[in-house]
Design a protein around this motif. Structure first.
Motif, PDB file in Angstrom:
ATOM      1  N   ILE A   1       0.852  -1.196   0.000  1.00 53.09           N
ATOM      2  CA  ILE A   1       0.000   0.000   0.000  1.00 53.09           C
ATOM      3  C   ILE A   1       0.885   1.243   0.000  1.00 53.09           C
ATOM      4  N   PRO A   2       1.120   1.858  -1.170  1.00 50.60           N
ATOM      5  CA  PRO A   2       1.919   3.090  -1.195  1.00 50.60           C
ATOM      6  C   PRO A   2       1.104   4.239  -0.603  1.00 50.60           C
ATOM      7  N   ALA A   3       1.695   4.903   0.380  1.00 48.36           N
ATOM      8  CA  ALA A   3       0.995   6.014   1.045  1.00 48.36           C
ATOM      9  C   ALA A   3       2.008   7.097   1.401  1.00 48.36           C
ATOM     10  N   ALA A   4       3.001   7.267   0.545  1.00 48.83           N
ATOM     11  CA  ALA A   4       4.083   8.205   0.869  1.00 48.83           C
ATOM     12  C   ALA A   4       3.980   9.517   0.096  1.00 48.83           C
ATOM     13  N   GLY A   5       2.980   9.608  -0.789  1.00 44.68           N
ATOM     14  CA  GLY A   5       2.859  10.803  -1.646  1.00 44.68           C
ATOM     15  C   GLY A   5       2.668  12.081  -0.835  1.00 44.68           C
ATOM     16  N   LEU A   6       3.034  13.197  -1.428  1.00 39.66           N
ATOM     17  CA  LEU A   6       3.029  14.474  -0.706  1.00 39.66           C
ATOM     18  C   LEU A   6       1.633  15.025  -0.438  1.00 39.66           C
ATOM     19  N   GLY A   7       0.690  14.708  -1.307  1.00 38.26           N
ATOM     20  CA  GLY A   7      -0.665  15.233  -1.124  1.00 38.26           C
ATOM     21  C   GLY A   7      -0.762  16.718  -1.425  1.00 38.26           C
TER      22      GLY A   7
ATOM     23  N   ARG B   1       9.858   3.198   4.884  1.00 42.31           N
ATOM     24  CA  ARG B   1       9.833   4.625   4.544  1.00 42.31           C
ATOM     25  C   ARG B   1      10.476   4.865   3.187  1.00 42.31           C
ATOM     26  N   GLN B   2       9.736   5.521   2.326  1.00 42.99           N
ATOM     27  CA  GLN B   2      10.318   5.986   1.063  1.00 42.99           C
ATOM     28  C   GLN B   2      11.147   7.230   1.399  1.00 42.99           C
ATOM     29  N   ARG B   3      12.412   7.225   1.019  1.00 46.47           N
ATOM     30  CA  ARG B   3      13.308   8.306   1.477  1.00 46.47           C
ATOM     31  C   ARG B   3      12.982   9.643   0.869  1.00 46.47           C
TER      32      ARG B   3
ATOM     33  N   LEU C   1       9.827  10.259  -5.022  1.00 46.00           N
ATOM     34  CA  LEU C   1      10.268  10.240  -6.419  1.00 46.00           C
ATOM     35  C   LEU C   1       9.239   9.599  -7.337  1.00 46.00           C
ATOM     36  N   GLY C   2       8.053   9.312  -6.804  1.00 44.40           N
ATOM     37  CA  GLY C   2       6.991   8.779  -7.647  1.00 44.40           C
ATOM     38  C   GLY C   2       6.493   7.419  -7.179  1.00 44.40           C
ATOM     39  N   LEU C   3       5.310   7.039  -7.705  1.00 43.63           N
ATOM     40  CA  LEU C   3       4.669   5.775  -7.294  1.00 43.63           C
ATOM     41  C   LEU C   3       5.561   4.570  -7.593  1.00 43.63           C
TER      42      LEU C   3
ATOM     43  N   PRO D   1      -1.488  13.515   7.051  1.00 39.84           N
ATOM     44  CA  PRO D   1      -1.541  12.750   5.798  1.00 39.84           C
ATOM     45  C   PRO D   1      -2.963  12.711   5.249  1.00 39.84           C
ATOM     46  N   LYS D   2      -3.092  12.783   3.921  1.00 44.30           N
ATOM     47  CA  LYS D   2      -4.451  12.699   3.339  1.00 44.30           C
ATOM     48  C   LYS D   2      -5.088  11.334   3.603  1.00 44.30           C
ATOM     49  N   GLU D   3      -4.237  10.309   3.809  1.00 42.00           N
ATOM     50  CA  GLU D   3      -4.760   8.954   4.077  1.00 42.00           C
ATOM     51  C   GLU D   3      -5.476   8.891   5.421  1.00 42.00           C
ATOM     52  N   MET D   4      -5.306   9.938   6.270  1.00 43.33           N
ATOM     53  CA  MET D   4      -5.986   9.973   7.561  1.00 43.33           C
ATOM     54  C   MET D   4      -7.268  10.807   7.501  1.00 43.33           C
TER      55      MET D   4
ATOM     56  N   ASP E   1       8.762   4.433  -7.785  1.00 42.13           N
ATOM     57  CA  ASP E   1       9.878   4.427  -6.833  1.00 42.13           C
ATOM     58  C   ASP E   1       9.406   3.877  -5.497  1.00 42.13           C
ATOM     59  N   SER E   2       8.200   4.269  -5.085  1.00 41.47           N
ATOM     60  CA  SER E   2       7.714   3.811  -3.782  1.00 41.47           C
ATOM     61  C   SER E   2       7.524   2.286  -3.806  1.00 41.47           C
ATOM     62  N   ILE E   3       7.137   1.724  -4.948  1.00 42.03           N
ATOM     63  CA  ILE E   3       6.954   0.266  -5.028  1.00 42.03           C
ATOM     64  C   ILE E   3       8.307  -0.461  -4.970  1.00 42.03           C
TER      65      ILE E   3
ATOM     66  N   LEU F   1      -2.502  -1.661  -3.637  1.00 43.45           N
ATOM     67  CA  LEU F   1      -3.700  -0.825  -3.423  1.00 43.45           C
ATOM     68  C   LEU F   1      -3.193   0.550  -3.026  1.00 43.45           C
ATOM     69  N   LEU F   2      -3.628   1.595  -3.687  1.00 42.60           N
ATOM     70  CA  LEU F   2      -3.160   2.934  -3.320  1.00 42.60           C
ATOM     71  C   LEU F   2      -3.763   3.335  -1.969  1.00 42.60           C
ATOM     72  N   GLY F   3      -2.940   3.973  -1.157  1.00 46.59           N
ATOM     73  CA  GLY F   3      -3.383   4.329   0.195  1.00 46.59           C
ATOM     74  C   GLY F   3      -4.453   5.401   0.228  1.00 46.59           C
ATOM     75  N   ASP F   4      -4.718   6.009  -0.923  1.00 45.04           N
ATOM     76  CA  ASP F   4      -5.713   7.088  -0.947  1.00 45.04           C
ATOM     77  C   ASP F   4      -6.911   6.739  -1.831  1.00 45.04           C
ATOM     78  N   THR F   5      -7.118   5.437  -2.076  1.00 40.18           N
ATOM     79  CA  THR F   5      -8.218   5.064  -2.968  1.00 40.18           C
ATOM     80  C   THR F   5      -9.067   3.956  -2.342  1.00 40.18           C
TER      81      THR F   5
HETATM   82  P1  UTP Z   1      -0.617  10.653  -6.406  1.00 41.73           P
HETATM   83  O1  UTP Z   1      -0.408  10.756  -7.853  1.00 41.73           O
HETATM   84  O2  UTP Z   1      -2.008  10.770  -5.890  1.00 41.73           O
HETATM   85  O3  UTP Z   1       0.368  11.715  -5.750  1.00 41.73           O
HETATM   86  O4  UTP Z   1       0.002   9.304  -5.928  1.00 41.73           O
HETATM   87  P2  UTP Z   1       0.472  12.348  -4.312  1.00 41.73           P
HETATM   88  O5  UTP Z   1       1.849  12.844  -4.238  1.00 41.73           O
HETATM   89  O6  UTP Z   1       0.051  11.404  -3.229  1.00 41.73           O
HETATM   90  O7  UTP Z   1      -0.576  13.540  -4.342  1.00 41.73           O
HETATM   91  P3  UTP Z   1      -0.428  14.974  -5.026  1.00 41.73           P
HETATM   92  O8  UTP Z   1      -0.391  14.715  -6.510  1.00 41.73           O
HETATM   93  O9  UTP Z   1       0.875  15.551  -4.483  1.00 41.73           O
HETATM   94  O10 UTP Z   1      -1.638  15.723  -4.578  1.00 41.73           O
HETATM   95  C1  UTP Z   1      -0.643   8.065  -6.155  1.00 41.73           C
HETATM   96  C2  UTP Z   1      -0.255   7.096  -5.056  1.00 41.73           C
HETATM   97  O11 UTP Z   1       1.156   6.920  -5.019  1.00 41.73           O
HETATM   98  C3  UTP Z   1       1.681   7.212  -3.737  1.00 41.73           C
HETATM   99  C4  UTP Z   1       0.654   8.131  -3.100  1.00 41.73           C
HETATM  100  O12 UTP Z   1       0.740   8.074  -1.691  1.00 41.73           O
HETATM  101  C5  UTP Z   1      -0.655   7.585  -3.661  1.00 41.73           C
HETATM  102  O13 UTP Z   1      -1.084   6.442  -2.940  1.00 41.73           O
HETATM  103  N1  UTP Z   1       3.014   7.847  -3.906  1.00 41.73           N
HETATM  104  C6  UTP Z   1       3.180   8.824  -4.842  1.00 41.73           C
HETATM  105  C7  UTP Z   1       4.064   7.418  -3.125  1.00 41.73           C
HETATM  106  O14 UTP Z   1       3.914   6.526  -2.266  1.00 41.73           O
HETATM  107  N2  UTP Z   1       5.288   7.992  -3.307  1.00 41.73           N
HETATM  108  C8  UTP Z   1       5.507   8.969  -4.231  1.00 41.73           C
HETATM  109  O15 UTP Z   1       6.670   9.428  -4.364  1.00 41.73           O
HETATM  110  C9  UTP Z   1       4.407   9.395  -5.012  1.00 41.73           C
END
Ligand code: UTP
Length: 277
Positions: free
Chosen positions: A9-15, A92-94, A97-99, A26-29, A101-103, A118-122
């Motif tokens: 479950i990737p949940a490291a994105g910046l949101g 922890r994704q350091r 750098l993108g989905l 975190p948006k996942e919360m 990379d997180s995988i 499964l994406l952590g925000d879906t």
């Molecule tokens: P999103 O494209 O929704 O990006 O990532 P984001 O960074 O979370 O949100 P915005 O665009 O900045 O608003 C899709 C999925 O990939 C994960 C996110 O947590 C989400 O589940 N992700 C994305 C990572 O785990 N690491 C990353 O570097 C980028």
């Protein structure tokens, strides 16, 4: 063929799209009624028979890790909320750098087994007895190759999605021959958009190693899947259910309203509100 047991479950994105809320949360919360989005994501995995779970977190995401501790509040509320969940691993994704990379951080956890992402925000609501993830695992079990979940999107919105091209077999399972990231309606090979749910063979890690930063300068999973579609095998199926991408403000609002309206404790709020109007 190996049974799929593992979920990543990737949940490291910046949101960024949830700024300023995501400055400190975190948006996942974000809540859907009284539970955070990440709870529903883990529940979807567990209810679909996946019993080894890895969540990829990063800077500012400690609240997700804390949520999966036992809490004194569980006792007070006599609640066994997390009892059915297996042990959950975190990495922890350091750097964001993108989905794709997180995988990469899941490689050791996955080892040489197929796994579900499964994406952590879906979150998904199935229209079927089977969860949307189970629908996908069934397709994986039939085909024995990687599968991605697709949904029909309005033609004028194909430019917001990764779009799949390919041919469907009599059962409606697509052999994907290409994936286009955010195409124009004229370029789009179909109106089937990638929903962010994947059953992947471990060979995906080799394809991720070969891609270069794409859209937004990030390593995009869609780019790695395109190589997989061209050089190996990739299938797609249309989900029987509804998907809510909580990373997008409008969809979080829609999801919140939908989940409240399905909850007996609060659904009457809508009825009363409508009567008043
Ligand atoms: P999103 O494209 O929704 O990006 O990532 P984001 O960074 O979370 O949100 P915005 O665009 O900045 O608003 C899709 C999925 O990939 C994960 C996110 O947590 C989400 O589940 N992700 C994305 C990572 O785990 N690491 C990353 O570097 C980028």
């Amino acid at each position: 063929m190996t049974r799929i047991r593992k979920a990543v479950i990737p949940a490291a994105g910046l949101g960024t799209r949830f700024y300023p809320l995501t400055r400190a949360q975190p948006k996942e919360m974000l809540p859907l009624v009284d539970k955070p989005v990440i709870h529903y994501v883990v529940e979807e995995a567990v209810d679909s028979g996946l019993d080894e779970i890895l969540i990829v977190v990063g800077a500012g995401k400690d609240a997700i890790i804390n949520y999966f501790d036992n809490s004194v509040l569980d006792k007070q509320a006599d609640n066994h909320l997390l009892d059915s969940f297996p042990e959950i691993y975190f990495v922890r994704q350091r750097q964001q750098l993108g989905l794709a990379d997180s995988i990469r951080y899941a490689k050791k956890f996955v080892d040489d087994e197929p796994f579900v992402v499964l994406l952590g925000d879906t979150v998904y609501l199935s229209n079927d007895d089977l969860s949307v993830t189970e629908q996908m695992i069934n397709v994986y079990n039939k085909k024995g190759s990687s599968v991605i979940a697709l949904e029909q999107v309005p033609v004028e919105k194909v430019g917001n999605y990764g779009i799949a091209g390919g041919k469907a077999d009599p059962e409606g399972i697509f052999r994907i021959d290409r994936l286009l990231e955010k195409p124009s309606p004229l370029e789009a090979p179909s109106n089937l958009g990638i929903t962010g749910l994947y059953a992947l063979e471990p060979e995906i890690f080799q394809f991720i190693e070969r891609i270069k930063p794409g859209k937004n300068g990030e390593l995009q999973l869609t780019d790695a899947l395109s190589v997989m579609a061209a050089e190996s095998q990739l299938f797609g199926f249309e989900i029987n259910g509804q998907r809510f991408d909580i990373g997008n403000m409008e969809m979080w609002i829609q999801a919140f309203i939908k989940f409240v309206s399905m909850d007996r404790r609060y659904s009457k709020l809508f009825g009363e509100h409508q009567k008043e109007q």
